[in-house]
Design a protein around this motif. Structure first.
Motif, PDB file in Angstrom:
ATOM      1  N   TRP A   1       0.852  -1.204   0.000  1.00 10.76           N
ATOM      2  CA  TRP A   1       0.000   0.000   0.000  1.00 10.76           C
ATOM      3  C   TRP A   1       0.882   1.247   0.000  1.00 10.76           C
TER       4      TRP A   1
ATOM      5  N   GLU B   1      -3.842   3.052   5.795  1.00 12.17           N
ATOM      6  CA  GLU B   1      -5.094   2.899   5.051  1.00 12.17           C
ATOM      7  C   GLU B   1      -5.662   4.265   4.646  1.00 12.17           C
TER       8      GLU B   1
ATOM      9  N   PRO C   1      -7.802  -1.360   1.023  1.00 12.35           N
ATOM     10  CA  PRO C   1      -8.814  -0.516   1.692  1.00 12.35           C
ATOM     11  C   PRO C   1      -9.615   0.360   0.739  1.00 12.35           C
TER      12      PRO C   1
END
Length: 445
Positions: free
Chosen positions: A150, A175, A215
């Motif tokens: 991420w 996130e 997410p």
């Protein structure tokens, strides 16, 4: 060609003279193109290949400056070697487009091991990415640690972003940082995010939500691959696209691609395709062996009718039973065994060693760390040519099912595991941990 180069052809604005050339040629009653193809006995195959090439969008290189994760590049497209999945490519394209902006744009490719889910997702990115997703190409391996991946997306979109540790200390953590970076993109320049190989849940444990792995699923076009039917993404449902094995004509085309036509005369390839359950993984390996003449088409067909079993096959089938689609176990396992046994000894050992590092991407530097006497450039090139490895710019990958099979062939696994661990540790040195430009490689380790 010389015969065309030295002929004094009529001018293009003299149709009467052109017609006379055609009339004189036809007096010799030459065979038509169709008749010439029919003489090979492969008219159906040629017709299928021509139609497939027309329906399949060609791969395009990523635009200059495109945000890309992993930063060292995706695995390469098979180009014209990718056959039988034109309809599925268009299904993905239509699903991502039709879902629009009102509902989460999450499309799930779902099917058994070896049916080609990851390859299809990769070819979609290569063939539609430059046309439809100029905002970035982001690939997440769901079986690897997620937060660093991420963060790579955040860093690709915001090069001056804080490091991962500081982002994780902020409210909402990585996130929130990921979602904010994607929300800031121009809606007219959407990216594509692939979440590959979402693992099956353990027995008695409910499956994790897709947003557990990404997410921002649905905030931007998201394509996931999984062996099980996905759960609902919050705010709307996933568009599920079941992926089956190849059809008869597509599987035959895949098995026979680039194989000498004369060698295929009188050989019933459909029987071979049925034997391996039309499983793309098995067909790709057999095709590579045929192209490199590791065995002949006729000997391959003879193997189909054989009933003998060996300890290798028995052990391999036991290892693959949980992951290979029902009804294909015997043929698919024998296809893997034939391809493996036809490798030179150095190739078999090299494939086994790399199988302990699969299915995650294997950096070239780790493969080199085994030493040229064990896994030199020639051995690695052989494994790529024979489809045991798929190479990208600086790493290679091995299919999970193939890796499972190769590990089942090892007589002394403890020794090979130690060798693999030492190769990784020789790359992951304390000095490199202090050099930021080396951190991507260390994360791969």
């Amino acid at each position: 060609p010389p015969s065309l180069r030295v002929t004094n052809w009529p001018a293009m604005n003299d149709p009467s003279a052109i017609a006379e050339v055609v009339r004189l040629r036809l007096l010799d009653n030459p065979p038509t193109l169709g008749q010439l193809i029919d003489r090979t006995g492969n008219a159906e195959r040629v017709r299928g290949e021509l139609l497939e090439s027309v329906r399949m969008p060609p791969p395009l290189a990523p635009p200059s400056g495109l945000p890309l994760v992993p930063s060292h590049g995706l695995r390469l497209s098979l180009g014209e070697g990718f056959v039988g999945r034109a309809d599925d490519l268009w299904r993905i394209h239509e699903a991502l487009d039709i879902l629009g902006h009102e509902t989460p744009r999450v499309v799930a490719l779902e099917g058994g091991a070896g049916v080609g889910k990851s390859r299809l997702a990769l070819e979609y990115v290569h063939r539609f990415g430059a046309r439809r997703h100029p905002g970035g190409w982001f690939w997440i391996d769901a079986r690897r640690p997620l937060a660093p991946q991420w963060y790579e997306i955040v860093q690709a979109l915001e090069p001056k972003a804080s490091d991962l540790h500081h982002l994780e200390q902020r409210p909402g953590g990585i996130e929130t940082a990921l979602t904010s970076a994607l929300r800031a993109l121009d809606v007219a320049l959407p990216p594509i995010v692939v979440v590959d190989d979402i693992p099956e849940p353990d027995a008695g444990v409910p499956p994790k939500n897709v947003q557990h792995f990404f997410p921002a699923a649905g905030l931007v076009p998201t394509l996931v691959t999984s062996r099980y039917r996905s759960s609902l993404a919050s705010g709307g449902s996933i568009r599920q696209l079941p992926l089956a094995v190849l059809g008869d004509s597509a599987s035959t085309a895949m098995l026979s691609r680039n194989v000498d036509y004369q060698a295929l005369a009188g050989v019933d390839l459909k029987e071979v395709c049925t034997w391996v359950g039309r499983l793309p993984l098995a067909l790709e390996l057999l095709n590579a062996a045929l192209v490199h003449r590791a065995f002949s088409p006729r000997s391959l067909v003879e193997r189909v009718g054989a009933v003998e079993t060996t300890p290798l096959l028995d052990e391999a089938m036991a290892a693959l039973r949980p992951v290979v689609p029902e009804g294909t176990l015997r043929g698919a396992t024998e296809a893997l065994a034939m391809s493996y046994e036809s490798l030179p000894e150095s190739g078999r050992i090299g494939a086994q060693l790399l199988s302990w590092l699969a299915p995650v991407p294997i950096p070239e530097e780790i493969a080199s760390a085994f030493g040229d006497d064990v896994l030199g450039p020639g051995v690695r090139a052989e494994l790529v040519a024979r489809s045991f490895l798929t190479r990208a710019e600086s790493f290679a990958t091995m299919h999970a099912v193939l890796a499972d099979f190769l590990r089942s062939t090892v007589e002394n696994p403890e020794s090979q595991i130690v060798d693999a661990a030492q190769a990784v540790l020789s790359v992951f040195t304390p000095e490199r941990t202090r050099v930021p430009t080396e951190w991507a490689l260390l994360r791969a380790c």
